[in-house]
Each structure stands twice: as structure tokens, then as C-alpha cells.
Design a protein around this motif. Structure first.
Motif, mmCIF file in Angstrom:
data_model
loop_
_atom_site.group_PDB
_atom_site.id
_atom_site.type_symbol
_atom_site.label_atom_id
_atom_site.label_comp_id
_atom_site.label_asym_id
_atom_site.label_seq_id
_atom_site.Cartn_x
_atom_site.Cartn_y
_atom_site.Cartn_z
ATOM 1 N N VAL A 189 -16.762 29.485 5.711
ATOM 2 C CA VAL A 189 -17.231 28.107 5.946
ATOM 3 C C VAL A 189 -16.793 27.661 4.860
ATOM 4 N N ILE A 190 -16.609 26.041 5.241
ATOM 5 C CA ILE A 190 -16.188 24.724 4.307
ATOM 6 C C ILE A 190 -17.561 23.995 4.435
ATOM 7 N N GLY A 191 -17.865 23.423 3.163
ATOM 8 C CA GLY A 191 -19.161 22.644 3.110
ATOM 9 C C GLY A 191 -18.495 21.292 2.614
ATOM 10 N N VAL A 192 -19.112 20.090 3.300
ATOM 11 C CA VAL A 192 -18.491 18.808 3.026
ATOM 12 C C VAL A 192 -20.147 18.184 2.186
ATOM 13 N N GLY A 193 -19.210 17.579 1.308
ATOM 14 C CA GLY A 193 -20.234 16.856 0.176
ATOM 15 C C GLY A 193 -20.728 15.568 0.446
ATOM 16 N N PHE A 194 -20.486 14.850 1.734
ATOM 17 C CA PHE A 194 -20.860 13.666 2.006
ATOM 18 C C PHE A 194 -21.827 13.688 3.284
ATOM 19 N N GLY A 195 -22.239 14.707 3.575
ATOM 20 C CA GLY A 195 -23.207 14.959 4.789
ATOM 21 C C GLY A 195 -24.855 14.690 4.538
ATOM 22 N N TYR A 196 -25.452 15.150 5.547
ATOM 23 C CA TYR A 196 -27.019 15.095 5.312
ATOM 24 C C TYR A 196 -27.797 16.313 4.931
ATOM 25 N N THR A 197 -27.961 16.524 3.690
ATOM 26 C CA THR A 197 -28.887 17.761 3.340
ATOM 27 C C THR A 197 -29.567 17.303 2.151
ATOM 28 N N GLU A 198 -30.875 17.935 2.337
ATOM 29 C CA GLU A 198 -31.761 17.810 1.187
ATOM 30 C C GLU A 198 -31.272 18.597 -0.017
ATOM 31 N N VAL A 199 -30.696 19.754 0.300
ATOM 32 C CA VAL A 199 -30.167 20.762 -0.630
ATOM 33 C C VAL A 199 -28.620 20.535 -0.953
ATOM 34 N N PRO A 200 -28.045 20.174 -2.117
ATOM 35 C CA PRO A 200 -26.859 19.956 -2.615
ATOM 36 C C PRO A 200 -25.727 20.811 -1.967
ATOM 37 N N ILE A 201 -24.900 20.760 -1.161
ATOM 38 C CA ILE A 201 -24.026 21.473 -0.557
ATOM 39 C C ILE A 201 -23.705 22.680 -1.304
ATOM 40 N N ALA A 202 -23.227 22.378 -2.705
ATOM 41 C CA ALA A 202 -22.773 23.586 -3.603
ATOM 42 C C ALA A 202 -23.806 24.610 -3.791
ATOM 43 N N LEU A 204 -25.863 25.827 -1.436
ATOM 44 C CA LEU A 204 -25.670 26.507 -0.205
ATOM 45 C C LEU A 204 -24.729 27.644 -0.260
ATOM 46 N N LYS A 205 -23.929 27.487 -1.113
ATOM 47 C CA LYS A 205 -22.750 28.356 -1.520
ATOM 48 C C LYS A 205 -21.808 28.655 -0.398
ATOM 49 N N PRO A 206 -21.229 27.694 0.210
ATOM 50 C CA PRO A 206 -20.036 27.988 1.325
ATOM 51 C C PRO A 206 -19.139 28.434 0.458
ATOM 52 N N ASP A 207 -17.869 28.875 1.223
ATOM 53 C CA ASP A 207 -16.758 29.182 0.476
ATOM 54 C C ASP A 207 -15.815 28.433 -0.248
#
Length: 229
Positions: A189-202, A204-207
């Protein structure tokens, strides 16, 4: 001998492919106002997106400290969907660099699908109005299979419907349900850093994490290369 399926990238929709927050916030504020409640700001509304319409309304009510029954929320959902359907692409736009990233990956043989908790009909309507639907082999929503993210069945069945296989797929998303569904389905899984999340995407530990869609092709290629070694 049968040929192996094309590699596949499966995308979340809201906050990943398309910046839908302005139109979703407008729909939320429409139903809150009808209840005599204050509107929520766009930044606040962004953090409420990602778990479907019902949960977004529930979060809006919680923000206003307004108690509501399940029937109240169901009624508000109907009003929300009616309003949103009529205004689904007033301000929603693909994130910068998306089209170029899809073109780059398509040339390399990748196919694409959408796996979202948005209702399937709304997801298809939005992508139709933005001219993006033809790019995706399958567009599946939270009501398509009777389960929603992070249940792995929605991702695995989306991949199957798009003609892919889990071992050659990658998920791309912006929030916890996306990371969770990929982990449960054993898919990178790849996380994008510009979306909608209360928890910073990093956290959440995507690959991989990408800060802009221009970075996506390299991240996809690197993940697939590492999976083959």
C-alpha cells in the motif's frame, strides 16, 4: 499456457484520486443547516470524510454536540445524497498530477480500479462527470459487495472484478481504512500525503508515502520490483 494478468493499482477515491472535500462539506452543511445547526469549516469537514455518508453525518452531529437517533441519521442521509448528487462535481477536481501519473503507468502496462467506501452510484457519477471513468476497469463502492473498508473482501473482490490478481496489485489511499484494508488483504500500500486523515499518513505506516501524484509511478514501480525479489 495462460498469460499472467496485468499489474494493477487500486485507488481510494475521496482524498486520493479526487479532492472532493468542498462538495462533500457543502452537502454536510446543507443537512446540518436543515437541523438548525451551525456549518462546519472545510478543514474540519475534511477530517470527517472516508467512512461513508452515514459516518460523515454522525461526525458532523458529534462536532455540534447534537444527539440524533439512527432514524434521524437515515433521514439526513437521504437529504445529503439528494443534495450531493445534484452538486457532486461543482468544485471536486482530480489532484494535481493524477492524469500524468495514470498515463505513465498505463504505458507501462498497469490497469486501474477504484475501491471506495462511497456509494458505488455516486462514485461512478463523480468519475463520469470528471471524465475519468474509462480509465478504470472496475469502480466499486461501500455498497457493491455488502462490506466496506477495512474489510479485505471489498479490496479482493474489486481486484477480481477488474480482472486482476492480489499478488500483482497495489493499493493507494489517504487514510486508515485504506491502509487497513491493504494490510488485511496482504497487498502493498502507498499512502498519499495530501488526503483526508486526522492521523498523519506516515504514522499509519504504509509501504510508501507520496507527497504529490508525480511521485506515484516511481513508488508503484519500486514496490512491484521489491515484491518480485
Amino acid at each position: 499456457m495462460t498469460s499472467s494478468p496485468s499489474p494493477m493499482v487500486v485507488f481510494d477515491l475521496d482524498g486520493t484520486l479526487v479532492d472532493t472535500a468542498p462538495d462533500l462539506a457543502a452537502a454536510l452543511n446543507f443537512v446540518l443547516n436543515r437541523e438548525g445547526l451551525s456549518t462546519v469549516s472545510l478543514p474540519t469537514a475534511r477530517s470527517m470524510i472516508g467512512a461513508g455518508v452515514r459516518r460523515m453525518i454522525e461526525r458532523g452531529l458529534e462536532h455540534e454536540d447534537h444527539p440524533a437517533t439512527a432514524d434521524d441519521v437515515t433521514r439526513m442521509m437521504a437529504d445529503f445524497i439528494d443534495y450531493y448528487t445534484a452538486h457532486i462535481a461543482d468544485e471536486s477536481r482530480p489532484f494535481e498530477g493524477l492524469i500524468e501519473a495514470l498515463d505513465d503507468l498505463a504505458v507501462r502496462g498497469y490497469r486501474f480500479a477504484v475501491c471506495t467506501n462511497k456509494l458505488e452510484a455516486l462514485a461512478k457519477q463523480l468519475l463520469d462527470q470528471l471524465g475519468l471513468s474509462p480509465r478504470f476497469a472496475a469502480i466499486c463502492g461501500g455498497d457493491t459487495f455488502g462490506v466496506s473498508k477495512p474489510d479485505p473482501a471489498i479490496l479482493l473482490q474489486t481486484i477480481a472484478r477488474a480482472g486482476g490478481r492480489p499478488e500483482s496489485a497495489i493499493m493507494v489511499g489517504d487514510a486508515g481504512p485504506d491502509i487497513g484494508v491493504a494490510r488485511r488483504a496482504s497487498i502493498p500500500v502507498i499512502g498519499v500525503g495530501f488526503g483526508y486523515t486526522e492521523v498523519p499518513i506516515a504514522e499509519l505506516k504504509p509501504d510508501r508515502v507520496v507527497a504529490h501524484m508525480r511521485e506515484l509511478p516511481e513508488a508503484v514501480l519500486a514496490l512491484h520490483a521489491s515484491a518480485m525479489t
